[in-house]
Design a protein around this motif. Structure first.
Motif, PDB file in Angstrom:
ATOM      1  N   ASP A  91       0.810  -1.218   0.000  1.00 12.94           N
ATOM      2  CA  ASP A  91       0.000   0.000   0.000  1.00 12.94           C
ATOM      3  C   ASP A  91       0.845   1.271   0.000  1.00 12.94           C
ATOM      4  OD1 ASP A  91      -2.434  -1.482   0.099  1.00 12.94           O
ATOM      5  OD2 ASP A  91      -2.067  -1.839   2.227  1.00 12.94           O
ATOM      6  N   SER A  92       2.161   1.142  -0.134  1.00 15.43           N
ATOM      7  CA  SER A  92       3.037   2.312  -0.050  1.00 15.43           C
ATOM      8  C   SER A  92       3.229   2.987  -1.409  1.00 15.43           C
ATOM      9  CB  SER A  92       4.409   1.903   0.498  1.00 15.43           C
ATOM     10  OG  SER A  92       5.099   1.127  -0.463  1.00 15.43           O
ATOM     11  N   SER A  93       3.574   4.276  -1.365  1.00 17.24           N
ATOM     12  CA  SER A  93       3.870   5.004  -2.607  1.00 17.24           C
ATOM     13  C   SER A  93       5.165   4.479  -3.231  1.00 17.24           C
ATOM     14  CB  SER A  93       3.962   6.506  -2.333  1.00 17.24           C
ATOM     15  OG  SER A  93       4.993   6.776  -1.399  1.00 17.24           O
ATOM     16  N   ALA A  94       6.058   3.939  -2.406  1.00 18.09           N
ATOM     17  CA  ALA A  94       7.306   3.369  -2.929  1.00 18.09           C
ATOM     18  C   ALA A  94       7.012   2.174  -3.834  1.00 18.09           C
ATOM     19  CB  ALA A  94       8.226   2.962  -1.784  1.00 18.09           C
ATOM     20  N   LEU A  95       5.979   1.408  -3.514  1.00 20.23           N
ATOM     21  CA  LEU A  95       5.629   0.270  -4.359  1.00 20.23           C
ATOM     22  C   LEU A  95       5.196   0.747  -5.737  1.00 20.23           C
ATOM     23  CD1 LEU A  95       4.259  -3.086  -3.805  1.00 20.23           C
ATOM     24  CD2 LEU A  95       2.853  -1.627  -5.269  1.00 20.23           C
ATOM     25  N   ALA A  96       4.408   1.799  -5.796  1.00 20.27           N
ATOM     26  CA  ALA A  96       3.970   2.332  -7.082  1.00 20.27           C
ATOM     27  C   ALA A  96       5.171   2.806  -7.901  1.00 20.27           C
ATOM     28  CB  ALA A  96       2.979   3.471  -6.870  1.00 20.27           C
TER      29      ALA A  96
ATOM     30  N   ARG B 197       8.298   1.702  -7.609  1.00 19.49           N
ATOM     31  CA  ARG B 197       9.073   0.520  -7.996  1.00 19.49           C
ATOM     32  C   ARG B 197       8.407  -0.200  -9.156  1.00 19.49           C
ATOM     33  NH1 ARG B 197      13.464  -1.266  -9.361  1.00 19.49           N
ATOM     34  NH2 ARG B 197      13.712  -3.496  -9.187  1.00 19.49           N
ATOM     35  N   ALA B 198       7.074  -0.313  -9.121  1.00 18.68           N
ATOM     36  CA  ALA B 198       6.348  -0.950 -10.212  1.00 18.68           C
ATOM     37  C   ALA B 198       6.599  -0.212 -11.522  1.00 18.68           C
ATOM     38  CB  ALA B 198       4.859  -1.002  -9.886  1.00 18.68           C
ATOM     39  N   SER B 199       6.560   1.098 -11.479  1.00 14.38           N
ATOM     40  CA  SER B 199       6.816   1.907 -12.667  1.00 14.38           C
ATOM     41  C   SER B 199       8.235   1.675 -13.191  1.00 14.38           C
ATOM     42  CB  SER B 199       6.603   3.383 -12.338  1.00 14.38           C
ATOM     43  OG  SER B 199       6.951   4.191 -13.431  1.00 14.38           O
ATOM     44  N   GLU B 200       9.202   1.557 -12.291  1.00 20.61           N
ATOM     45  CA  GLU B 200      10.600   1.351 -12.688  1.00 20.61           C
ATOM     46  C   GLU B 200      10.807   0.055 -13.455  1.00 20.61           C
ATOM     47  OE1 GLU B 200      12.920   3.666  -9.037  1.00 20.61           O
ATOM     48  OE2 GLU B 200      12.886   1.477  -9.069  1.00 20.61           O
ATOM     49  N   ILE B 201      10.017  -0.966 -13.137  1.00 13.67           N
ATOM     50  CA  ILE B 201      10.209  -2.265 -13.776  1.00 13.67           C
ATOM     51  C   ILE B 201       9.137  -2.565 -14.817  1.00 13.67           C
ATOM     52  CG2 ILE B 201      11.530  -3.260 -11.873  1.00 13.67           C
ATOM     53  CD1 ILE B 201       8.970  -4.694 -10.946  1.00 13.67           C
ATOM     54  N   GLY B 202       8.298  -1.558 -15.126  1.00 14.67           N
ATOM     55  CA  GLY B 202       7.292  -1.727 -16.171  1.00 14.67           C
ATOM     56  C   GLY B 202       6.150  -2.638 -15.791  1.00 14.67           C
TER      57      GLY B 202
ATOM     58  N   ILE C 235      18.917 -11.136   1.701  1.00 10.51           N
ATOM     59  CA  ILE C 235      18.345 -12.374   2.222  1.00 10.51           C
ATOM     60  C   ILE C 235      19.261 -12.798   3.350  1.00 10.51           C
ATOM     61  CG2 ILE C 235      17.732 -14.764   1.718  1.00 10.51           C
ATOM     62  CD1 ILE C 235      17.489 -13.806  -1.266  1.00 10.51           C
ATOM     63  N   ARG C 236      18.725 -12.852   4.561  1.00  8.78           N
ATOM     64  CA  ARG C 236      19.553 -13.111   5.747  1.00  8.78           C
ATOM     65  C   ARG C 236      19.171 -14.442   6.376  1.00  8.78           C
ATOM     66  NH1 ARG C 236      19.972  -9.183  11.039  1.00  8.78           N
ATOM     67  NH2 ARG C 236      21.264 -10.561  12.289  1.00  8.78           N
ATOM     68  N   THR C 237      20.160 -15.270   6.604  1.00  6.11           N
ATOM     69  CA  THR C 237      19.981 -16.525   7.319  1.00  6.11           C
ATOM     70  C   THR C 237      21.073 -16.608   8.367  1.00  6.11           C
ATOM     71  OG1 THR C 237      21.355 -17.761   5.764  1.00  6.11           O
ATOM     72  CG2 THR C 237      19.006 -17.699   5.306  1.00  6.11           C
ATOM     73  N   ASP C 238      20.720 -16.382   9.607  1.00  2.37           N
ATOM     74  CA  ASP C 238      21.663 -16.394  10.724  1.00  2.37           C
ATOM     75  C   ASP C 238      22.835 -15.456  10.446  1.00  2.37           C
ATOM     76  OD1 ASP C 238      20.053 -18.195  12.158  1.00  2.37           O
ATOM     77  OD2 ASP C 238      20.927 -19.881  11.068  1.00  2.37           O
ATOM     78  N   SER C 239      24.054 -15.976  10.276  1.00  2.25           N
ATOM     79  CA  SER C 239      25.225 -15.105  10.127  1.00  2.25           C
ATOM     80  C   SER C 239      25.701 -15.007   8.681  1.00  2.25           C
ATOM     81  CB  SER C 239      26.370 -15.613  11.010  1.00  2.25           C
ATOM     82  OG  SER C 239      26.762 -16.901  10.571  1.00  2.25           O
ATOM     83  N   ILE C 240      24.837 -15.299   7.732  1.00  2.00           N
ATOM     84  CA  ILE C 240      25.172 -15.157   6.312  1.00  2.00           C
ATOM     85  C   ILE C 240      24.076 -14.334   5.647  1.00  2.00           C
ATOM     86  CG2 ILE C 240      25.530 -16.366   4.123  1.00  2.00           C
ATOM     87  CD1 ILE C 240      26.481 -18.780   5.730  1.00  2.00           C
ATOM     88  N   MET C 241      24.504 -13.415   4.776  1.00  2.00           N
ATOM     89  CA  MET C 241      23.559 -12.631   3.988  1.00  2.00           C
ATOM     90  C   MET C 241      23.897 -12.804   2.519  1.00  2.00           C
ATOM     91  SD  MET C 241      23.235  -9.024   5.927  1.00  2.00           S
ATOM     92  CE  MET C 241      23.194  -8.930   7.702  1.00  2.00           C
ATOM     93  N   PHE C 242      22.859 -12.758   1.714  1.00  2.00           N
ATOM     94  CA  PHE C 242      23.019 -12.745   0.269  1.00  2.00           C
ATOM     95  C   PHE C 242      22.480 -11.395  -0.182  1.00  2.00           C
ATOM     96  CE2 PHE C 242      22.774 -17.096   1.630  1.00  2.00           C
ATOM     97  CZ  PHE C 242      23.832 -17.684   0.953  1.00  2.00           C
ATOM     98  N   VAL C 243      23.315 -10.622  -0.884  1.00  2.00           N
ATOM     99  CA  VAL C 243      22.991  -9.234  -1.181  1.00  2.00           C
ATOM    100  C   VAL C 243      23.025  -8.982  -2.683  1.00  2.00           C
ATOM    101  CG1 VAL C 243      23.680  -6.842  -0.778  1.00  2.00           C
ATOM    102  CG2 VAL C 243      23.995  -8.540   1.029  1.00  2.00           C
ATOM    103  N   GLY C 244      21.993  -8.332  -3.170  1.00  2.00           N
ATOM    104  CA  GLY C 244      21.920  -7.866  -4.547  1.00  2.00           C
ATOM    105  C   GLY C 244      21.384  -6.447  -4.527  1.00  2.00           C
ATOM    106  N   ALA C 245      21.190  -5.852  -5.681  1.00  2.00           N
ATOM    107  CA  ALA C 245      20.735  -4.464  -5.741  1.00  2.00           C
ATOM    108  C   ALA C 245      19.475  -4.337  -6.584  1.00  2.00           C
ATOM    109  CB  ALA C 245      21.824  -3.569  -6.316  1.00  2.00           C
ATOM    110  N   PHE C 246      18.623  -3.391  -6.203  1.00  2.72           N
ATOM    111  CA  PHE C 246      17.480  -3.001  -7.012  1.00  2.72           C
ATOM    112  C   PHE C 246      17.900  -1.749  -7.776  1.00  2.72           C
ATOM    113  CE2 PHE C 246      15.330  -5.110  -3.435  1.00  2.72           C
ATOM    114  CZ  PHE C 246      14.425  -5.926  -4.097  1.00  2.72           C
ATOM    115  N   ASP C 247      17.457  -1.624  -9.009  1.00  2.00           N
ATOM    116  CA  ASP C 247      17.694  -0.403  -9.765  1.00  2.00           C
ATOM    117  C   ASP C 247      16.573  -0.259 -10.781  1.00  2.00           C
ATOM    118  OD1 ASP C 247      18.902   1.928 -10.606  1.00  2.00           O
ATOM    119  OD2 ASP C 247      20.559   0.962 -11.649  1.00  2.00           O
ATOM    120  N   ALA C 248      16.395   0.951 -11.273  1.00  2.00           N
ATOM    121  CA  ALA C 248      15.381   1.169 -12.299  1.00  2.00           C
ATOM    122  C   ALA C 248      15.742   0.313 -13.512  1.00  2.00           C
ATOM    123  CB  ALA C 248      15.326   2.647 -12.677  1.00  2.00           C
TER     124      ALA C 248
END
Length: 110
Positions: free
Chosen positions: A6-11, A13-18, A58-71
Motif C-alpha cells: 500500500d506504499s507510494s514506494a511500491l507504485a 518501484r512498479a513503474s521502474e520495472i514496467g 536475504i539473511r539466514t543467521d550469520s550469512i547474507m546474500f545481497v543484490g541491488a534493485f535499480d530502475a
C-alpha cells in the motif's frame, strides 16, 4: 522484509520495472501469504516497509546474500553476493545495521 503493497514506494518501484502497481502489490501479498504458511513449521518473521528498495538482502543467521534493485531490472536479476560475518568485516555489519534499522520502523505481519 517486503515492500508494503500500500506504499507510494511500491507504485514507484512498479513503474521502474514496467509492471502495474496492482500486479506488484498482489505479488507481495501472495509472497506474504506463502511465508505465513511456513510459520507453522519454522521460525520466520516477515515485515512490511515503505521506503524505495535499494538492496535485496536475504539473511539466514550469520550469512547474507545481497543484490541491488535499480530502475529497469528486478532484484532477482541482479548479481547476488554472499556476505559472511568476519571479525573485521564491514559489509556484514553495515547490512545488518541497515536491516535492523528498517525492521525497527516496519510492521511485522508474520
Amino acid at each position: 522484509m517486503l515492500l508494503d503493497p500500500d506504499s507510494s514506494a511500491l507504485a514507484q518501484r512498479a513503474s521502474e520495472i514496467g509492471e502495474s502497481a496492482d500486479s506488484l502489490a498482489n505479488g507481495v501479498r501472495l509472497t506474504e501469504a506463502r511465508l505465513r504458511e511456513l510459520s507453522g513449521t519454522c521460525d520466520i518473521q516477515v515485515y512490511r516497509y515503505g521506503m524505495l528498495p535499494t538492496w535485496r538482502v536475504i539473511r539466514t543467521d550469520s550469512i547474507m546474500f545481497v543484490g541491488a534493485f535499480d530502475a529497469g531490472w528486478e532484484g532477482h536479476e541482479s548479481a547476488t553476493y554472499k556476505v559472511m560475518e568476519t571479525p573485521h568485516g564491514p559489509l556484514y555489519r553495515g547490512f545488518r545495521r541497515m536491516t535492523e534499522a528498517i525492521i525497527s520502523s516496519a510492521e511485522r505481519t508474520v
